[in-house]
Write a protein that holds these residues in place. Structure first.
Motif, short mmCIF file in Angstrom:
data_model
loop_
_atom_site.label_atom_id
_atom_site.label_comp_id
_atom_site.label_asym_id
_atom_site.label_seq_id
_atom_site.Cartn_x
_atom_site.Cartn_y
_atom_site.Cartn_z
N PHE A 93 -58.44 -24.42 23.81
CA PHE A 93 -59.39 -25.31 23.12
C PHE A 93 -60.67 -24.57 22.73
O PHE A 93 -61.78 -25.14 22.81
CB PHE A 93 -59.71 -26.53 23.99
CG PHE A 93 -58.49 -27.27 24.45
CD1 PHE A 93 -57.52 -27.67 23.55
CD2 PHE A 93 -58.28 -27.54 25.81
CE1 PHE A 93 -56.38 -28.35 23.97
CE2 PHE A 93 -57.15 -28.20 26.24
CZ PHE A 93 -56.20 -28.60 25.33
N MET A 94 -60.53 -23.28 22.37
CA MET A 94 -61.65 -22.45 21.92
C MET A 94 -62.76 -22.36 22.96
O MET A 94 -63.93 -22.16 22.64
CB MET A 94 -62.24 -23.02 20.60
CG MET A 94 -61.22 -23.22 19.49
SD MET A 94 -60.46 -21.69 18.96
CE MET A 94 -61.77 -21.03 17.96
N GLY A 95 -62.39 -22.51 24.24
CA GLY A 95 -63.40 -22.48 25.31
C GLY A 95 -63.63 -21.09 25.84
O GLY A 95 -63.33 -20.08 25.19
N GLU A 96 -64.18 -21.02 27.05
CA GLU A 96 -64.50 -19.74 27.69
C GLU A 96 -63.21 -18.98 28.00
O GLU A 96 -62.18 -19.57 28.32
CB GLU A 96 -65.26 -20.01 29.00
CG GLU A 96 -65.98 -18.81 29.57
CD GLU A 96 -67.10 -18.31 28.66
OE1 GLU A 96 -66.82 -17.40 27.85
OE2 GLU A 96 -68.22 -18.83 28.78
N ARG A 97 -63.26 -17.67 27.91
CA ARG A 97 -62.06 -16.87 28.17
C ARG A 97 -62.00 -16.42 29.62
O ARG A 97 -63.03 -16.24 30.28
CB ARG A 97 -62.00 -15.67 27.24
CG ARG A 97 -63.06 -14.62 27.51
CD ARG A 97 -63.01 -13.53 26.46
NE ARG A 97 -64.17 -12.65 26.56
CZ ARG A 97 -64.22 -11.56 27.29
NH1 ARG A 97 -63.16 -11.21 28.01
NH2 ARG A 97 -65.30 -10.82 27.35
#
Length: 473
Positions: A208-212
């Protein structure tokens, strides 16, 4: 079809490739042939980083690194330089790793893979050179280890770290990227991928395009796919429960198939990079034309040539060129028999039998498959018998013709097949009536019965024709 990536998965891989075909390590003269040696027998003051030891660059390693960069379509930097990356781990006793920082030897390339929705480009950010640390051997799992042993034989081996952009959208695409990368490196003959530690993967993954999150030191492609599947599931479940993904480094426990938190992720500032004072910057741009001239025909180019030169299908061409040993094997076979037959038998049949037994193409002689294909083309044995011969060679050995004679696989024709057809019709009244009533698949059953009676030595097409003719009477 366009893959919509519903979970917003983004995967980037950092692949460490050990150039184990070099004779010596990156900065010293220690032998790289350590895999069957006692621990800590291939070391010297330089690769252990003892005070006063000075590194000397391995020129061949630079050439191999440039070769890899060019094969990945990268730009080779005008002048490269080594830095010290400062951190302390037990397998890196000098307290820093000699690596490349802001002047990596190669950058901005690409690898084309079969993606979720067709051909997919994975961008290469950079490829840089660095030294391998030693190896920690935990006694048990990393969580409950009662002790840890250290082997420094690996310390100082040349690594090329190939860093991709987060362009992969699923674990399956990541696996295909790794397979393609391995294929290209095999073609270049710069490493032996079968040796332990030849390719190791760090995976950066987010949803969801969040933190990696980074999952480090995965030692196999299958392990990378499993680690990514688990990590994606873990992150999605955490978000559903209202949790928050944090930037961290995790370890993949292959035995349990789970990732475990190791530490918060370091940033570049934590490593305090500074130029390696014992190694001068190297101008490498002048060498590019000479290195480029040594590049072999690579998988994608070979695939196109196979299609145009041999007229085989794209599917067969892809399968045959994914492994250079298979590609070379095919070309030898195709020079002796019909290329279409060679493509089908090598790609569809032989590779399947080898994969089932976890064997490589080197386990089978080109002369044997040429002879087997010849027997089929000359209609001396059926395709079914040919498969039987291949399996027998792989399982117990022997030559094709000897196996054909010992097993009585020579093709039967004429009265023997006619008699088998008559017996089949007489013994299977229900199937016969079904076929006559319009059930076409009953004919397949009857053909199978004829093949069974002839022990697979009849030609299935001829058996079918004889059955149809007999049933019309």
């Amino acid at each position: 079809m366009v893959y919509e990536n519903p979970d917003g998965v983004r995967i980037g891989l950092e692949v460490h490739v050990q150039l184990n075909r070099l004779n010596t390590k990156l900065f010293c003269g220690c032998s790289t042939d350590y895999h069957d040696s006692e621990p800590n027998t291939h070391v010297c003051p330089v690769c252990l980083g003892l005070p006063g030891a000075l590194p000397v660059i391995n020129e061949k390693a630079v050439e191999y690194a440039m070769k890899i960069g060019l094969a990945l379509g990268c730009d080779i930097v005008e002048q490269t330089q080594f830095h010290r990356k400062n951190y302390y781990y037990p397998d890196l006793p000098k307290g820093f790793q000699t690596t490349q920082y802001d002047f990596p030897i190669a950058g901005e390339g690409k690898v084309v893979i079969e993606g979720e929705d067709g051909e997919h480009v994975v961008r290469i950010t950079r490829a840089h050179m660095e030294e391998d640390p030693g190896r920690l051997m935990h006694m048990g799992t990393i969580e409950k280890s009662k002790g840890t042993l250290i082997n420094y034989n690996r310390s100082g081996m040349t690594l090329i770290e190939i860093v991709s952009e987060p362009d992969m959208r699923s674990p399956k695409e990541a696996r295909r990227y790794l397979d393609k990368l391995r294929s290209i490196l095999d073609y270049l003959d710069v490493f032996n991928g079968d040796l332990e530690g030849a390719m190791r993967v760090d995976a950066n993954v987010s949803v969801f395009m969040g933190e990696r999150v980074e999952v480090k030191n995965i030692s196999s492609f299958k392990g990378a796919e499993r680690a990514l599947l688990y990590e994606i599931m873990r992150q999605k479940n955490l978000i559903r429960r209202g949790g928050e993904i944090t930037l961290e480094t995790r370890h993949f426990d292959e035995a349990r198939g789970v990732t475990l938190s190791m530490r918060t992720k370091e940033t570049e500032n934590d490593y305090r990079y500074f130029p390696e004072p014992d190694l001068m910057p190297m101008r490498v741009a002048d060498r590019v034309p000479a290195v480029a001239a040594t590049l072999p025909e690579l998988p994608d180019t070979k695939r196109e040539r196979f299609i145009s030169q041999y007229g085989i299908t794209e599917m067969h061409a892809k399968a045959l060129t994914s492994d250079i040993r298979v590609a070379d094997f095919f070309e030898v076979v195709a020079s002796k028999v019909d290329p279409h037959a060679a493509g089908t038998w090598v790609s569809d049949v032989l590779r399947g039998e080898l994969n089932y037994r976890d064997l490589s193409i080197t386990s089978f002689a080109t002369e044997d498959i040429i002879e087997i294909i010849g027997l089929v083309v000359e209609e001396k044995i059926t395709e079914k018998s040919a498969v039987d011969v291949i399996r027998t060679i792989l399982d117990v050995g022997g030559s094709p013709m000897d196996i054909v004679k010992e097993k009585g696989l020579l093709k039967v024709e004429g009265d023997i097949v006619t008699q088998a057809v008559s017996e089949t019709i007489a013994e299977n009244e229900e199937a016969v009536q079904d076929y006559l009533g319009g059930t076409e698949k009953s004919l397949n059953f009857l053909v199978g019965q004829v093949m069974k009676k002839t022990k697979g030595r009849a030609d299935a097409r001829q058996a079918r024709e004889l059955l149809i003719a007999a049933l019309k009477d």
